[in-house]
Write a protein that holds these residues in place. Structure first.
Motif, mmCIF file in Angstrom:
data_model
loop_
_atom_site.group_PDB
_atom_site.id
_atom_site.type_symbol
_atom_site.label_atom_id
_atom_site.label_comp_id
_atom_site.label_asym_id
_atom_site.label_seq_id
_atom_site.Cartn_x
_atom_site.Cartn_y
_atom_site.Cartn_z
ATOM 1 N N SER A 18 32.985 35.690 47.360
ATOM 2 C CA SER A 18 33.990 36.072 46.353
ATOM 3 C C SER A 18 33.378 36.877 45.213
ATOM 4 O O SER A 18 34.068 37.647 44.561
ATOM 5 C CB SER A 18 34.693 34.832 45.800
ATOM 6 N N ARG A 19 32.086 36.727 44.986
ATOM 7 C CA ARG A 19 31.419 37.474 43.913
ATOM 8 C C ARG A 19 30.936 38.857 44.364
ATOM 9 O O ARG A 19 30.835 39.764 43.548
ATOM 10 C CB ARG A 19 30.244 36.662 43.371
ATOM 11 N N ILE A 20 30.614 38.998 45.659
ATOM 12 C CA ILE A 20 30.058 40.287 46.089
ATOM 13 C C ILE A 20 31.071 41.181 46.803
ATOM 14 O O ILE A 20 30.837 42.378 46.933
ATOM 15 C CB ILE A 20 28.784 40.094 46.943
ATOM 16 N N GLU A 21 32.194 40.636 47.247
ATOM 17 C CA GLU A 21 33.229 41.477 47.872
ATOM 18 C C GLU A 21 33.737 42.559 46.927
ATOM 19 O O GLU A 21 33.883 43.712 47.342
ATOM 20 C CB GLU A 21 34.396 40.625 48.380
ATOM 21 N N PRO A 22 34.010 42.226 45.651
ATOM 22 C CA PRO A 22 34.485 43.285 44.749
ATOM 23 C C PRO A 22 33.460 44.398 44.525
ATOM 24 O O PRO A 22 33.802 45.488 44.084
ATOM 25 C CB PRO A 22 34.752 42.540 43.429
#
Length: 90
Positions: A18-22
């Motif tokens: 969830s932190r690196i997808e954006p």
């Protein structure tokens, strides 16, 4: 980035995803999970400091109180209160 997350104690693949997808990460959660497993023994989160308290003989006790279930002679479930006392030096 993942190395940094694991070093800080974040080892949950969904949370890391969830932190690196954006930021443009497009692979699967399984890839992250496998990578974290491969580096986890090498990178550990900071250990929390613990201050031990040592007492002199007879100076401290610790109490623990609770209800304990048991079956009486008729098979009826009952509770009995229990108290455990431990000497701090023992």
């Amino acid at each position: 980035m993942i190395d940094g997350f694991v070093k800080d104690g974040l080892i949950s693949a969904p949370a890391i995803l969830s932190r690196i997808e954006p930021l443009g990460y497009s692979s699967k959660e399984t890839t992250i999970r496998n990578y974290v497993k491969s580096i986890k023994p090498n990178i550990r989160p900071h250990a929390k400091a613990t201050i031990r308290y040592e007492s002199k003989p007879g100076a401290q006790i610790q109490l623990d109180w609770g209800l304990f279930g048991y079956d009486d002679h008729r098979g009826t479930r009952r509770n009995i209160a229990g108290l455990m006392v431990t000497m701090g030096y023992s």
